[in-house]
Design a protein around this motif. Sequence first.
Motif, PDB file in Angstrom:
ATOM      1  N   SER A   1      -5.100  -4.137   4.250  1.00  0.00           N
ATOM      2  CA  SER A   1      -3.737  -4.684   4.338  1.00  0.00           C
ATOM      3  C   SER A   1      -3.795  -6.203   4.394  1.00  0.00           C
ATOM      4  CB  SER A   1      -3.026  -4.125   5.587  1.00  0.00           C
ATOM      5  OG  SER A   1      -2.937  -2.726   5.521  1.00  0.00           O
TER       6      SER A   1
ATOM      7  N   ILE B   1       0.851  -1.189   0.000  1.00  0.00           N
ATOM      8  CA  ILE B   1       0.000   0.000   0.000  1.00  0.00           C
ATOM      9  C   ILE B   1       0.890   1.243   0.000  1.00  0.00           C
ATOM     10  CG2 ILE B   1      -1.756   1.326   1.219  1.00  0.00           C
ATOM     11  CD1 ILE B   1      -2.838  -1.259   2.364  1.00  0.00           C
TER      12      ILE B   1
ATOM     13  N   LYS C   1       2.749  -3.041   5.822  1.00  0.00           N
ATOM     14  CA  LYS C   1       2.346  -3.044   4.414  1.00  0.00           C
ATOM     15  C   LYS C   1       2.423  -1.649   3.787  1.00  0.00           C
ATOM     16  CE  LYS C   1       0.777  -7.383   3.999  1.00  0.00           C
ATOM     17  NZ  LYS C   1       1.230  -8.344   2.967  1.00  0.00           N
ATOM     18  N   VAL C   2       2.455  -0.622   4.622  1.00  0.00           N
ATOM     19  CA  VAL C   2       2.348   0.763   4.146  1.00  0.00           C
ATOM     20  C   VAL C   2       3.731   1.365   3.912  1.00  0.00           C
ATOM     21  CG1 VAL C   2       1.528   3.084   4.705  1.00  0.00           C
ATOM     22  CG2 VAL C   2       0.146   1.086   5.332  1.00  0.00           C
TER      23      VAL C   2
ATOM     24  N   ASN D   1      -5.968  -0.301   7.194  1.00  0.00           N
ATOM     25  CA  ASN D   1      -5.652  -1.525   7.927  1.00  0.00           C
ATOM     26  C   ASN D   1      -6.498  -2.700   7.446  1.00  0.00           C
ATOM     27  OD1 ASN D   1      -3.592  -0.495   9.572  1.00  0.00           O
ATOM     28  ND2 ASN D   1      -5.060   0.318  11.076  1.00  0.00           N
TER      29      ASN D   1
ATOM     30  N   ASN E   1       2.113  -0.285  10.482  1.00  0.00           N
ATOM     31  CA  ASN E   1       1.592  -1.245   9.497  1.00  0.00           C
ATOM     32  C   ASN E   1       2.698  -1.516   8.476  1.00  0.00           C
ATOM     33  OD1 ASN E   1       0.300  -2.567   7.343  1.00  0.00           O
ATOM     34  ND2 ASN E   1      -1.621  -1.454   7.652  1.00  0.00           N
TER      35      ASN E   1
END
Length: 598
Positions: A531, A423, A555-556, A528, A553
């Motif tokens: 994700s 992301i 993924k970010v 979130n 997070n």
Amino acid sequence: MQSRENIYLERKKSNEERILDINKQTNLYSILRVIIFVSAIITTYFVYKKTTFTYAILILLAHIALFIYTVKLYEKTEDKKKKLEKVIKINLEHIKRLNGEWKKFDDKGEEYLDGEHGFTNDLDIFGKSSLFQWINVTGTSFGRKKLKEILRINELPNKQEIILRQETLRELGEKIDFREKLQVETMDIEESDDEIAAFKKWCKDRNNRIISLPTKIIRLVCPIINIAVIVAVILGVFRWEFLILLLAGDYLILRTLTKETVEVLKLFSVIKKNLQAYFKIIELIENEDFNAETLSNLKAATIINGEKSSKKFKQLADCAIWIYDRGNGFYFLLNALLMFDFQILYKLEMWRIENGDYVDGWFETIGDIEAISSLSLLSYNNPNWCIPNIEDGLIIKGDEVAHPTLMDKAVSNSFVLDKGKSIMLITGSNMSGKSTFLRTLGFNLILTYLGSPVRAKSFNAGIFNVYTCMRTGDNLEESISSFYAEILRVKNIVEASKRDEKIFFLLDEIFKGTNSLDRHTGATILINQLSTEKAMGLVSTHDLELCDLETTNKKVVNYNFREYYENNQLRFDYKLRYGKSETKNAIYLMKMAGIEIK
């Protein structure tokens, strides 16, 4: 390599020179017609004075035949000229596609705009300055609708299907002569949905009365009797009144045709020109050599029971040519003498019994080849674009990716999203390029799934269902605010994620329609939720605090666009940079707009 623009310019120039030669021919034929006409009057007069009436008639008939032949030559030459003029127009339009003037094309496909679709509105697939407006060269309703269906990507292709599409577009793109001939044949087609529906319905229906024994007797015997009576009247055996009475009887027989049958004749009188074009399109496909599997299959579909479909369609087109304007006095006389309506209806009925069930397939083939021809323009016109690599995993990676429709104004950027960092959170001041970057990725991803090359040095992508939330607005008819409209689109993305779909999402200025606290809270919850192992996407925002998600997070990842000032003027370089934005320009833009800031 010769530039595409030079190729089109040379083709345009070559055909302009051919038109100059044709103009000389047409001028010659015009002069010959005048000479033949004058010669006919003078020669016939002197032959009549010096010899007999019979010789004079023969001389006159010879001149008439020569005059008609010259007229036919003139018309044939004019037809060639009209085709060449179409070719010149086609090449001019291709040049406009290269230099950005295509955005003035009339057909934007605006009726295909659909706010409920996952991505078409936000990524400019239809409408003003859209992909459809750029590439559409279809001339039939089948081609236009097929192109619309392909561009919507209602069913996501697999890796092998995308590779087949790439091969197909690459091959057809290089067949510039074939594509040009195809477009020439479709340029004059004028269709309406009602006419197409009526023709398809006629193909499925049957009328046994037309091929019944009583009708057969009328169709064959009445013309023989009429001709025999005409000969007898000329020889003095019967009086003229008897012939008139007989023709009146024939007219009454013709009146027995039902209104439905008459409507069929009227339909064919309207669509006969289109039938000629359809036949020529199918013939073009049959006569072309293809290597790509998709194109070879389209060609194979034109062979029915070992016979070419063009031959079958030509039979129908040639039959329709004989249907004249039914209000014409000549047609009325021909109809009464030869029972012409019955003759035509019989031929039409026999044709649809044998071929009516194949028409839908023929129209589908025409639509397919037109739609593919439109898409292949991107492959041919942009030899410097790259062919995307289709990946099995969760990845989108691009090197020097730019937006295809921005032409020379586009700025390229490189990026990578993968399973680890899936992301991308993009911040930046107003007008810095955030929305354009989202559309750049989305647009090129759609091109990838269509089998087209993309505007990049390299591009690798997995296969995802694409969802966007970028241009939400109020819907007064349904009493929906822009914020609620945004929520509804976000809901679709979340539900797709819960269905375990592989999704790629583009969220622009997320939750911009609410207060800053709710926006931050809602965006945090949403990111979130997205994700997951099968979701990937980009989120743009002005909420700089949202960038803290990068620490909580995994993924970010944060990226930004920024502005700079030069000679007290605001400037943008539209380059993507790692990290969160550190610049602001709202106050400056307000001052630029003339708003007094105290």
